[in-house]
Each structure stands twice: as C-alpha cells, then as structure tokens.
Write an enzyme that holds these catalytic residues in place. Structure first.
Site, PDB file in Angstrom:
ATOM      1  N   CYS A 130      56.221  20.484  35.874  1.00 36.90           N
ATOM      2  CA  CYS A 130      56.283  19.702  37.112  1.00 36.90           C
ATOM      3  C   CYS A 130      55.285  20.179  38.167  1.00 36.90           C
ATOM      4  O   CYS A 130      55.005  19.470  39.135  1.00 36.90           O
ATOM      5  CB  CYS A 130      57.703  19.714  37.692  1.00 36.90           C
ATOM      6  SG  CYS A 130      58.421  21.358  37.852  1.00 36.90           S
ATOM      7  N   TYR A 131      54.767  21.395  37.980  1.00 30.18           N
ATOM      8  CA  TYR A 131      53.719  21.921  38.875  1.00 30.18           C
ATOM      9  C   TYR A 131      52.575  22.432  37.993  1.00 30.18           C
ATOM     10  O   TYR A 131      52.435  23.634  37.759  1.00 30.18           O
ATOM     11  CB  TYR A 131      54.260  23.055  39.739  1.00 30.18           C
ATOM     12  CG  TYR A 131      55.303  22.633  40.745  1.00 30.18           C
ATOM     13  CD1 TYR A 131      54.946  21.900  41.869  1.00 30.18           C
ATOM     14  CD2 TYR A 131      56.646  22.975  40.577  1.00 30.18           C
ATOM     15  CE1 TYR A 131      55.893  21.512  42.806  1.00 30.18           C
ATOM     16  CE2 TYR A 131      57.593  22.598  41.494  1.00 30.18           C
ATOM     17  CZ  TYR A 131      57.220  21.864  42.608  1.00 30.18           C
ATOM     18  OH  TYR A 131      58.168  21.475  43.524  1.00 30.18           O
TER      19      TYR A 131
END
Length: 502
Positions: A130-131
């Site tokens: 997600c990052y």
C-alpha cells in the site's frame, strides 16, 4: 475579597481589564497593599526567554504519489523520529546533523521553517503493497505542512541552579562555557518575570491554560518531564502551532563544545483571583534563591559552593569562598520582558482570554534519579594498590632506577607527609637524560599540576580524564591527598575486556 475568572474575562472582552507585568506588580503591592492590588489588578503577565533543549515539533507532510511509508526521515540532513505513522515525524531541537561542517540541528531547522525558508525533506522506506515508494526528496515550506505542532516536553523551569567550575580546566556545558578555578558563574531564568516563580503552588497554572509560546498562542499540556516542584524546579509541557510562531521568539543556538539548543519565549497570564495570587505575583529577585553548583564534579549530585538570590546573580558578581566572581546570564531578560509585554497587549486588546487548569499540576512532586540495575564499577575495584613513589628532592637517577625496577612508567611524587605533589614519567626522565645535566632532581622535571582520581570515582569518569588530558595513568588519592593507588590505561583495558570486572 475574591474575584471570579468570569469577571476577569468579562473585563477583558469589554477592554477594561487592568493588566500588568510581573515586573510591575511588586511596586503596585507596595503602594496599594494586597487588598488594594487585588481590587486594582486583574491579570499579571509573565515571560521567559532562554535555552529550552527539551523542545521540538510534530509534522504531517501529506502523502506523496506514489505514496511512501516513511521509515527514516531527514530535514536538512537532521534526522527526525518517524516511528509514528506513514508521513508523520517528530523533530527534536537538539538532534544534530552528521553531515554539516558546523554544529547544525533540529533547532536550526525549526527556525528556518519559521523564518520562511525552504527545508529539504528526505525519506526512505522498505516499501509495502500500500506504500510502494522507497525514497523521496523534496523541498518544503512551513505552509506546505498539514500540521506543524510544537510539543515541548520540558520548558519554563521554575528556576535554575547557577553553574561554576572549580577544576583547573575549561568546561563546555549546557550552562555555557565555565572557566577554571571558579572564573565565572553562568545562570539562566528571568527571575521575577519567570512564570512558575509567580505561581509556586500551581494554583492557576496547569493543563489547558492558554500561554504565549514562540510568538503564538499556545497551551499548557501539563507538568513537564523532570518536574520537581517540591524542590523548586517545576517544569511545563507545552504546545502551540509552529505556523503562527515568529523568529523573534524562536532562535537556534549552539553551546560551544556541547551542542545545539533552542531559545524560545514562554509567557503565562495569571488571573488575580485573591490575595494569595497577589502575594505570589509580588515576588522579587531578592526572594528567589538558588545554588551555585560546581559542574567540575562529574556526578549527578554536584556540590553547592554558595547560595545566592537572582538579585545577586543579576548584579554582575557574586562571592564564592571570599572571592568575587563575575556572573553572566544565558537567557535574555530583555526578550523575556518583551514576551510579558506582548502577552499583556494580547489580553488588553481581547486577543486572549484566561482559563483555569482543567487538571492541576502537583506542587509537591519530586523527580527521581534513574534506577540503575547494573553496578557502576569504581576506581578502587581496578586500581593497582602497589604504588612506587618518590620524593621531589631525590636524584633523577633514582627515579630512573625505580621506573626500571618497578616496571612502571609513572612515579607519583610525594612530600615528607606522603601527600601527592607531582608526578614523573619515563618520558620526563628520558628528556632529562639528554639535557646535558641541566636537571638533577625530581622536582626539576616533575609535573606539578597532577590530574588525579579517587577510589570511589566511577571508572568511566576516570577514563574520560585520561582521554581529555592525553595521559596514560592517574594517581589515586584519598580525601587527604595521600596516594593509595594508581590507575592506568592498561587497567581500564582489562576492565573493558571483562577480565577484571565481574
């Protein structure tokens, strides 16, 4: 007679409140008496401006595209703590850069933000689903932040000990540069203007109270770290919006030989509710006592050499052991006065109303020393008790023989009473041998200014003495200066290797 806070705030809104600074209050009480001053004065403003190392700010940088979970963050190459969330970090004022060619730290970054300068943000990450991003470098202004909230764990000390140095070398400390042989005294704090001096019982200063912080409206969170009001050293934890602060009241500084710090202005308004508040705010510099501490003693509990008032300190000189010693402030009274006066203007113009604490601060609390579960080794545990000494009137050839026979490189020199008066080394004797007979006796070549240690001194302090003075051994003396042992770099090496310490 008593006044309510509602009445005082109503007068502030009407523009009719009588506001004075803590500097003005003693004269008003002298003129009108306590009851008269209570009737006349509604608010007393305080102020201080000095080095407050325990300061810093939380930042939220906003999300990049693609996003990154910042695991390590640097602002102008000063590392901030990033173990909070993806794009949050806390920058401490005393954190120093490891890349700048001069002392530069978090305090400088904070000042640059407040001054309107750009600051480089650099961050790294391992990357996640997600990052996914692994690094980023960008330039930021303070206005680019979602939040820039100053949160200072320990500000506005109630008072400070003054500092001096009884050793024979210059010391570089958080209290400034201290000259040898008590050559100067440095002190900090605004005395009569200091916020906590004007409310020593913490009746009106506590959580939720509005304050002046760095030129912005701030708030007291609660007691500061190391809060010890029971011993006269109360502190405050405070917060405010860095975006509203001004460089005039927030300045980076470097203590020579020590490190980076942040000078910041803090002011607290005190509502005059009753005669007890009147009495507290009528405090004078003559009433505020503190100790002059010998920072040359490298221990937690340092000895006090004198007890003085802030009036004595501000006079420019004090007496220590019958000698006159000059004093100098680390904090700025002129800027503290500016804090109190600007806070006064805020209240007179209705910019700030007052509040009582939502949670009281303990006026009797005392801070505790660290609990140490490991025993600190002392010099007596590793020193060599087999000391070979010599007197100053003996021939240099005798010293040479003792050095050879004793398999040592250091001979303490003692007088007829056995007290330490000097030291001779193999190097000293070697120089004397090639001096064409100019030196004959030990007193001609010995070092008279001997760096020494004592049996109960912590080993790490003794090691620091060796390193700082570039020497390889220390005579160990008792309280009467009688030699009881010698500590060498070899002994320390055995300790570090674990052979002598259990």
């Amino acid at each position: 007679m008593e006044k309510s806070l509602d009445l005082i705030n109503a007068r502030i809104r009407e523009g009719s409140a009588r506001v004075v600074t803590a500097e003005e209050m003693p004269a008003i009480v002298d003129e009108l008496g306590e009851e008269g001053a209570l009737e006349e004065v509604d608010v007393v403003t305080t102020g201080t401006f000095g080095a407050m190392c325990s300061s810093g700010a939380f930042f939220n940088f906003g999300h990049a595209d693609p996003p990154i979970r910042m695991e390590r963050v640097w602002l102008n190459d000063v590392e901030a703590y990033a173990g909070i969330a993806a794009v949050d970090a806390y920058l401490g004022a005393t954190q120093q850069s490891e890349t700048h060619d001069r002392p530069y730290g978090g305090a400088h970054v904070l000042e640059e933000f407040v001054s309107g300068s750009t600051v480089e943000l650099r961050a790294t990450s391992h990357g996640t689903d997600c990052y996914p991003r692994r690094s980023i470098t960008t330039e930021l202004l303070l206005e680019d932040m979602n939040q820039a909230i100053m949160v200072n764990p320990r500000n506005a000390y109630q008072r400070y000990n003054a500092a001096t140095n009884a050793t024979d070398r210059t010391l570089h400390t958080y209290m400034g540069t201290l000259l040898p042989h008590c050559g100067n005294v440095s002190y900090s704090g605004a005395g009569t203007l200091s916020p906590l001096v004007n409310d020593p019982g913490f009746r009106v200063i506590g959580s939720g109270v509005p304050i002046f912080l760095g030129g912005a409206r701030g708030m007291i969170i609660g007691e500061g770290t190391q809060h010890s009001a029971g011993t006269g050293f109360g502190t405050l934890m405070v917060t405010g919006d860095l975006k509203e602060m001004r460089q005039e009241f927030l300045r980076a500084a470097v203590m020579s030989g020590y490190g980076v710090t942040l000078y910041i202005g803090v002011g607290v308004p005190i509502p005059v509710l009753d005669t007890e508040v009147v009495r507290s705010t009528a405090v004078r510099d003559e009433d505020i006592l503190t100790d002059i501490i010998d920072y040359g003693t490298p221990r937690r509990d340092r000895p006090s050499l004198a007890r003085v008032s802030y009036a004595d300190l501000k006079s420019g000189s004090v007496e220590i052991g019958g000698e006159t010693v000059r004093t100098s402030p680390l904090s700025s009274y002129r800027r503290a006065r500016a804090v109190a006066r600007e806070l006064k203007t805020w209240i007179e113009t209705g910019k700030m109303e007052l509040a009582l604490p939502t949670r009281r601060i303990d006026p009797k609390k005392r801070s505790k020393p660290m609990r140490q579960t490991a025993v600190t080794p002392r010099v007596r545990e590793i020193m060599d008790r087999r000391v070979i000494s010599i007197t100053e009137d003996e021939d240099i050839r005798v010293a040479a023989k003792k050095l050879l026979k004793g398999e040592t490189n250091h001979l303490p020199v003692v007088d007829a009473s056995g007290l330490l008066v000097g030291i001779v080394t193999t190097y000293d004797v070697s120089k004397a041998v090639v001096s064409d007979g100019r030196f004959r006796q030990v007193k001609d070549i010995m070092t008279r200014n001997v760096i020494r240690t004592m049996p109960d001194e912590p080993v790490d302090i003794a090691a620091q003495k060796l390193e700082q003075n570039n020497i390889s051994a220390l005579p160990v003396v008792d309280a009467s200066n009688r030699v009881v042992g010698i500590l060498s770099a070899i002994d320390l090496g055995k300790l570090l290797s674990g052979r002598r310490w259990r």
